[in-house]
Design a protein around this motif. Sequence first.
Motif, PDB file in Angstrom:
ATOM      1  N   ASP A  10       0.814  -1.220   0.000  1.00 15.55           N
ATOM      2  CA  ASP A  10       0.000   0.000   0.000  1.00 15.55           C
ATOM      3  C   ASP A  10       0.845   1.268   0.000  1.00 15.55           C
ATOM      4  N   ASN A  11       2.152   1.101  -0.146  1.00 18.25           N
ATOM      5  CA  ASN A  11       3.040   2.269  -0.212  1.00 18.25           C
ATOM      6  C   ASN A  11       3.401   2.506  -1.683  1.00 18.25           C
ATOM      7  N   THR A  12       2.493   3.140  -2.391  1.00 26.67           N
ATOM      8  CA  THR A  12       2.719   3.451  -3.798  1.00 26.67           C
ATOM      9  C   THR A  12       2.793   4.965  -3.975  1.00 26.67           C
ATOM     10  N   ARG A  13       3.470   5.374  -5.044  1.00 27.60           N
ATOM     11  CA  ARG A  13       3.603   6.809  -5.294  1.00 27.60           C
ATOM     12  C   ARG A  13       3.388   7.095  -6.777  1.00 27.60           C
ATOM     13  N   HIS A  14       3.047   8.329  -7.059  1.00 24.42           N
ATOM     14  CA  HIS A  14       2.909   8.750  -8.448  1.00 24.42           C
ATOM     15  C   HIS A  14       4.250   8.615  -9.152  1.00 24.42           C
ATOM     16  N   TYR A  15       4.229   8.060 -10.366  1.00 27.21           N
ATOM     17  CA  TYR A  15       5.467   7.836 -11.111  1.00 27.21           C
ATOM     18  C   TYR A  15       5.531   8.676 -12.374  1.00 27.21           C
ATOM     19  N   HIS A  16       4.401   8.768 -13.092  1.00 24.33           N
ATOM     20  CA  HIS A  16       4.397   9.508 -14.353  1.00 24.33           C
ATOM     21  C   HIS A  16       2.952   9.721 -14.789  1.00 24.33           C
ATOM     22  N   THR A  17       2.724  10.807 -15.489  1.00 30.13           N
ATOM     23  CA  THR A  17       1.431  11.060 -16.127  1.00 30.13           C
ATOM     24  C   THR A  17       1.683  11.562 -17.536  1.00 30.13           C
ATOM     25  N   ASP A  18       0.986  10.970 -18.499  1.00 31.07           N
ATOM     26  CA  ASP A  18       1.066  11.473 -19.872  1.00 31.07           C
ATOM     27  C   ASP A  18      -0.328  11.915 -20.305  1.00 31.07           C
ATOM     28  N   THR A  19      -0.558  12.102 -21.576  1.00 28.24           N
ATOM     29  CA  THR A  19      -1.832  12.635 -22.044  1.00 28.24           C
ATOM     30  C   THR A  19      -2.970  11.639 -21.915  1.00 28.24           C
ATOM     31  N   ARG A  20      -2.642  10.364 -21.684  1.00 28.40           N
ATOM     32  CA  ARG A  20      -3.692   9.350 -21.645  1.00 28.40           C
ATOM     33  C   ARG A  20      -3.847   8.666 -20.299  1.00 28.40           C
ATOM     34  N   ARG A  21      -2.728   8.509 -19.551  1.00 28.91           N
ATOM     35  CA  ARG A  21      -2.807   7.671 -18.356  1.00 28.91           C
ATOM     36  C   ARG A  21      -1.894   8.193 -17.248  1.00 28.91           C
ATOM     37  N   THR A  22      -2.188   7.739 -16.031  1.00 25.14           N
ATOM     38  CA  THR A  22      -1.331   7.987 -14.880  1.00 25.14           C
ATOM     39  C   THR A  22      -0.746   6.654 -14.424  1.00 25.14           C
ATOM     40  N   CYS A  29       7.940  -3.496  -4.178  1.00 23.83           N
ATOM     41  CA  CYS A  29       8.444  -4.398  -5.217  1.00 23.83           C
ATOM     42  C   CYS A  29       8.885  -3.665  -6.487  1.00 23.83           C
ATOM     43  N   SER A  30       8.685  -2.355  -6.536  1.00 28.01           N
ATOM     44  CA  SER A  30       9.114  -1.488  -7.646  1.00 28.01           C
ATOM     45  C   SER A  30       8.288  -1.636  -8.919  1.00 28.01           C
ATOM     46  N   LEU A  31       7.202  -2.418  -8.913  1.00 28.18           N
ATOM     47  CA  LEU A  31       6.352  -2.494 -10.097  1.00 28.18           C
ATOM     48  C   LEU A  31       5.787  -1.116 -10.429  1.00 28.18           C
ATOM     49  N   VAL A  32       5.799  -0.766 -11.716  1.00 22.06           N
ATOM     50  CA  VAL A  32       5.109   0.426 -12.211  1.00 22.06           C
ATOM     51  C   VAL A  32       3.824  -0.047 -12.874  1.00 22.06           C
ATOM     52  N   PHE A  33       2.712   0.570 -12.525  1.00 21.56           N
ATOM     53  CA  PHE A  33       1.432   0.092 -13.036  1.00 21.56           C
ATOM     54  C   PHE A  33       0.505   1.257 -13.366  1.00 21.56           C
ATOM     55  N   VAL A  34      -0.416   0.974 -14.264  1.00 27.69           N
ATOM     56  CA  VAL A  34      -1.340   1.990 -14.765  1.00 27.69           C
ATOM     57  C   VAL A  34      -2.508   2.160 -13.796  1.00 27.69           C
ATOM     58  N   ASP A  35      -2.938   3.394 -13.647  1.00 22.91           N
ATOM     59  CA  ASP A  35      -4.160   3.680 -12.891  1.00 22.91           C
ATOM     60  C   ASP A  35      -5.291   2.807 -13.431  1.00 22.91           C
ATOM     61  N   GLU A  36      -5.987   2.109 -12.532  1.00 27.28           N
ATOM     62  CA  GLU A  36      -6.998   1.145 -12.965  1.00 27.28           C
ATOM     63  C   GLU A  36      -8.137   1.781 -13.754  1.00 27.28           C
ATOM     64  N   VAL A  37      -8.360   3.065 -13.611  1.00 27.34           N
ATOM     65  CA  VAL A  37      -9.449   3.711 -14.360  1.00 27.34           C
ATOM     66  C   VAL A  37      -9.117   3.818 -15.845  1.00 27.34           C
ATOM     67  N   ALA A  38      -7.836   3.649 -16.187  1.00 28.92           N
ATOM     68  CA  ALA A  38      -7.409   3.767 -17.589  1.00 28.92           C
ATOM     69  C   ALA A  38      -7.342   2.415 -18.296  1.00 28.92           C
ATOM     70  N   ARG A  39      -7.704   1.350 -17.626  1.00 26.91           N
ATOM     71  CA  ARG A  39      -7.661   0.037 -18.259  1.00 26.91           C
ATOM     72  C   ARG A  39      -8.730  -0.096 -19.336  1.00 26.91           C
ATOM     73  N   LEU A  40      -8.397  -0.805 -20.384  1.00 27.59           N
ATOM     74  CA  LEU A  40      -9.373  -1.105 -21.427  1.00 27.59           C
ATOM     75  C   LEU A  40     -10.337  -2.190 -20.964  1.00 27.59           C
ATOM     76  N   GLY A  41     -11.548  -2.157 -21.517  1.00 26.90           N
ATOM     77  CA  GLY A  41     -12.473  -3.241 -21.296  1.00 26.90           C
ATOM     78  C   GLY A  41     -12.076  -4.451 -22.127  1.00 26.90           C
ATOM     79  N   PRO A  42     -12.642  -5.621 -21.831  1.00 23.02           N
ATOM     80  CA  PRO A  42     -12.249  -6.849 -22.543  1.00 23.02           C
ATOM     81  C   PRO A  42     -12.393  -6.755 -24.055  1.00 23.02           C
TER      82      PRO A  42
END
Length: 214
Positions: A10-22, A29-42
């Motif tokens: 639960d210790n995550t921080r903002h890493y980057h934001t571009d024109t489409r996603r955060t 564990c150092s994983l970089v991951f996309v904000d879940e609201v920006a995920r595509l549907g199936p």
Amino acid sequence: MQPCPLCAGDNTRHYHTDTRRTYYQCQRCSLVFVDEVARLGPDDEKAVYDQHRNVPDDMGYRRFLSRLADPLLERLPQHASDGLDFGSGPGPVLAMMLMQAGYTMACYDPYYQPDRRVLERQYDFITCTEAIEHFYQPSLAWQQWDTLLKPGGWLGVMTKLVTDQAAFSRWHYKNDPTHVSFFSRDTFEFLAAQSSLELEFVGNDVILMRKPLL
């Protein structure tokens, strides 16, 4: 902040934001991951995958896959016979290559090879090429692989690795809308330590891990 989809930290921080996603980064564990609201549907996700044209007679693609296949085959013990290509996609070329090398291969892909019966047995090795970056919940795949892999078995992963924030901001790899989980050397070192796996980095984008014997 959202919890990490790999280690649940639960210790995550903002890493980057571009024109489409955060994007966020887990401080555990150092994983970089996309904000879940920006995920595509199936349906939208599969529409992107349907555009892939990976075919067995594409020698350039076979050379690309051999960057994982060749070092993996060099490390497999003589008794190894059964493999699983996890996230095989619409054209399971790697599985075909390994079958041509004399191995029995099963394929699993939630869209193109969804038969979950192949996930009910264990394997001498598992491959995952250019797929782990698509996983919304990489923790589930990691738990599955731990169950599916026999003691002494090998896991081979191919994915581009995060290096630093400055490079990430310019990185074309993040621009694919289906790429949502970005791993680094630190991430794989974290996973290997958690599961007591032997870890090798081959070149810039191939990761080999061996499960310990009982």
